[in-house]
Scaffold this motif. Structure first.
Motif, mmCIF file in Angstrom:
data_model
loop_
_atom_site.group_PDB
_atom_site.id
_atom_site.type_symbol
_atom_site.label_atom_id
_atom_site.label_comp_id
_atom_site.label_asym_id
_atom_site.label_seq_id
_atom_site.Cartn_x
_atom_site.Cartn_y
_atom_site.Cartn_z
ATOM 1 N N ASP A 13 0.859 -1.181 0.000
ATOM 2 C CA ASP A 13 0.000 0.000 0.000
ATOM 3 C C ASP A 13 0.899 1.237 0.000
ATOM 4 O O ASP A 13 1.464 1.610 1.020
ATOM 5 N N VAL A 14 1.056 1.859 -1.166
ATOM 6 C CA VAL A 14 1.929 3.025 -1.297
ATOM 7 C C VAL A 14 1.143 4.323 -1.418
ATOM 8 O O VAL A 14 1.736 5.401 -1.488
ATOM 9 N N THR A 15 -0.169 4.249 -1.408
ATOM 10 C CA THR A 15 -1.000 5.431 -1.610
ATOM 11 C C THR A 15 -0.741 6.480 -0.531
ATOM 12 O O THR A 15 -0.839 6.194 0.675
ATOM 13 N N GLY A 16 -0.367 7.686 -0.967
ATOM 14 C CA GLY A 16 -0.119 8.782 -0.042
ATOM 15 C C GLY A 16 1.146 8.657 0.772
ATOM 16 O O GLY A 16 1.366 9.436 1.709
ATOM 17 N N LYS A 17 2.015 7.717 0.419
ATOM 18 C CA LYS A 17 3.207 7.453 1.223
ATOM 19 C C LYS A 17 4.491 7.901 0.531
ATOM 20 O O LYS A 17 4.557 8.007 -0.694
ATOM 21 N N ALA A 18 5.506 8.150 1.346
ATOM 22 C CA ALA A 18 6.867 8.322 0.853
ATOM 23 C C ALA A 18 7.457 6.926 0.669
ATOM 24 O O ALA A 18 7.617 6.187 1.643
ATOM 25 N N VAL A 19 7.748 6.574 -0.571
ATOM 26 C CA VAL A 19 8.278 5.246 -0.891
ATOM 27 C C VAL A 19 9.786 5.369 -1.061
ATOM 28 O O VAL A 19 10.269 5.998 -2.005
ATOM 29 N N LEU A 20 10.542 4.787 -0.139
ATOM 30 C CA LEU A 20 11.998 4.899 -0.135
ATOM 31 C C LEU A 20 12.600 3.566 -0.569
ATOM 32 O O LEU A 20 12.342 2.533 0.065
ATOM 33 N N VAL A 21 13.380 3.589 -1.634
ATOM 34 C CA VAL A 21 13.945 2.375 -2.201
ATOM 35 C C VAL A 21 15.356 2.175 -1.655
ATOM 36 O O VAL A 21 16.277 2.962 -1.938
ATOM 37 N N HIS A 22 15.513 1.139 -0.870
ATOM 38 C CA HIS A 22 16.789 0.831 -0.202
ATOM 39 C C HIS A 22 17.578 -0.149 -1.058
ATOM 40 O O HIS A 22 17.241 -1.328 -1.148
ATOM 41 N N THR A 23 18.633 0.362 -1.713
ATOM 42 C CA THR A 23 19.466 -0.482 -2.568
ATOM 43 C C THR A 23 20.818 -0.804 -1.941
ATOM 44 O O THR A 23 21.502 -1.709 -2.390
ATOM 45 N N GLY A 24 21.222 -0.023 -0.951
ATOM 46 C CA GLY A 24 22.544 -0.190 -0.352
ATOM 47 C C GLY A 24 23.664 0.445 -1.160
ATOM 48 O O GLY A 24 24.840 0.333 -0.795
ATOM 49 N N TRP A 25 23.308 1.130 -2.257
ATOM 50 C CA TRP A 25 24.333 1.728 -3.117
ATOM 51 C C TRP A 25 25.079 2.868 -2.426
ATOM 52 O O TRP A 25 26.177 3.248 -2.843
ATOM 53 N N ASP A 26 24.526 3.403 -1.368
ATOM 54 C CA ASP A 26 25.192 4.498 -0.648
ATOM 55 C C ASP A 26 26.528 4.064 -0.055
ATOM 56 O O ASP A 26 27.350 4.925 0.307
ATOM 57 N N LYS A 27 26.788 2.765 0.011
ATOM 58 C CA LYS A 27 28.092 2.308 0.510
ATOM 59 C C LYS A 27 29.221 2.737 -0.422
ATOM 60 O O LYS A 27 30.395 2.750 -0.025
ATOM 61 N N HIS A 28 28.872 3.081 -1.684
ATOM 62 C CA HIS A 28 29.879 3.526 -2.654
ATOM 63 C C HIS A 28 30.017 5.048 -2.715
ATOM 64 O O HIS A 28 30.743 5.562 -3.577
ATOM 65 N N TRP A 29 29.327 5.743 -1.848
ATOM 66 C CA TRP A 29 29.325 7.214 -1.866
ATOM 67 C C TRP A 29 30.748 7.779 -1.895
ATOM 68 O O TRP A 29 31.619 7.342 -1.147
ATOM 69 N N ARG A 30 30.977 8.702 -2.838
ATOM 70 C CA ARG A 30 32.256 9.388 -3.022
ATOM 71 C C ARG A 30 33.369 8.437 -3.470
ATOM 72 O O ARG A 30 34.539 8.623 -3.144
ATOM 73 N N THR A 31 32.972 7.409 -4.219
ATOM 74 C CA THR A 31 33.941 6.535 -4.881
ATOM 75 C C THR A 31 33.618 6.507 -6.373
ATOM 76 O O THR A 31 32.534 6.920 -6.801
ATOM 77 N N GLU A 32 34.535 5.989 -7.176
ATOM 78 C CA GLU A 32 34.296 5.870 -8.612
ATOM 79 C C GLU A 32 33.137 4.917 -8.902
ATOM 80 O O GLU A 32 32.397 5.083 -9.874
ATOM 81 N N GLU A 33 32.975 3.910 -8.066
ATOM 82 C CA GLU A 33 31.914 2.927 -8.258
ATOM 83 C C GLU A 33 30.529 3.577 -8.203
ATOM 84 O O GLU A 33 29.602 3.153 -8.908
ATOM 85 N N TYR A 34 30.395 4.611 -7.382
ATOM 86 C CA TYR A 34 29.086 5.227 -7.170
ATOM 87 C C TYR A 34 28.469 5.724 -8.477
ATOM 88 O O TYR A 34 27.261 5.592 -8.688
ATOM 89 N N SER A 35 29.289 6.277 -9.357
ATOM 90 C CA SER A 35 28.772 6.927 -10.568
ATOM 91 C C SER A 35 29.199 6.237 -11.858
ATOM 92 O O SER A 35 29.229 6.865 -12.914
ATOM 93 N N ASN A 36 29.499 4.943 -11.790
ATOM 94 C CA ASN A 36 30.043 4.261 -12.973
ATOM 95 C C ASN A 36 28.968 3.736 -13.929
ATOM 96 O O ASN A 36 29.288 3.074 -14.915
#
Length: 225
Positions: free
Chosen positions: A111-134
């Motif tokens: 049930d996503v109606t009226g909700k903030a839907v946050l998609v958790h991928t774990g990609w933030d572990k690459h933040w500020r690395t080359e992998e993050y934006s490859n």
């Protein structure tokens, strides 16, 4: 009697020289008025610092309004606070996957109606690395964005480099969601600290006219049982 709660910060800190989106300039953070210079303006023992920041809007954890994609879309000042703050939140777990495409099946039965839907991928572990934006980052397919739009999601966020794939110039998830007046929050982090549901989400940018994107201090309020 008030309920106990905790605040969970899911936004990145902005620092001088930090690259968020490869190809866009880093913020320049300086003093407009340094503490030393302020001594000439105030009484002895009284000092202030006035900072100055030069940055593109797509810096750190930021929110996209419809104006970012559409010339006639709502700008930041045109967004109602009810679309940005005190939203019922839901986290959809899409971690540790080899396939970057996140399809509508991940949201089926929720049930996503009226909700903030946050998609958790774990990609933030690459933040500020080359992998993050490859270009291998997780992203929503057009079908997933369409499903969320038709299901009445209030806001969609992701802890990845982009909510769209970036190997070509099409941006279907942006086009669909912003075309339905659904704000997007990109470059979230720490979504593993939020529960799957049962929390309130906030991502409020500055109220700027004729601007489509701005950094936010995104956070969730998690209430005790």
């Amino acid at each position: 009697m008030s309920r106990e709660f905790k605040l969970v910060d899911v936004s990145h800190s902005i620092e001088h020289g930090m690259i968020t989106y490869k190809g866009l300039p880093a913020p320049v953070i300086t003093d407009y008025l340094s503490r030393e210079e302020s001594h000439t303006r105030y009484a002895p023992g009284t000092e202030f610092q006035i900072g100055k920041i030069e940055m593109v809007a797509n810096t750190g954890t930021y929110l996209d309004s419809p104006f970012h994609r559409y010339a006639r879309g709502k700008d930041l000042a045109g967004l109602d606070l009810s679309s940005l703050a005190n939203l019922d939140g839901i986290v959809v777990r899409c971690v540790d996957r080899s396939d970057p495409e996140i399809t509508h099946e991940f949201f089926g039965g929720l049930d996503v109606t009226g909700k903030a839907v946050l998609v958790h991928t774990g990609w933030d572990k690459h933040w500020r690395t080359e992998e993050y934006s490859n270009g291998n980052h997780p992203y929503l397919t057009e079908g997933a964005a369409t499903y969320l739009a038709k299901s009445g999601a209030a806001l969609v966020g992701i802890d990845s480099f982009n909510i769209d794939g970036t190997r070509d110039g099409t941006r279907p998830a942006h086009s669909v969601l912003l075309g339905h007046d659904i704000p997007i929050v990109e470059h979230l982090c720490g979504l593993g600290e939020l529960p799957d549901r049962g929390f309130k989400f906030f991502a409020v940018p500055a109220k700027v006219r004729q601007f489509g994107t701005f950094p936010v201090r995104a956070f969730g309020i998690v209430f005790s049982a």
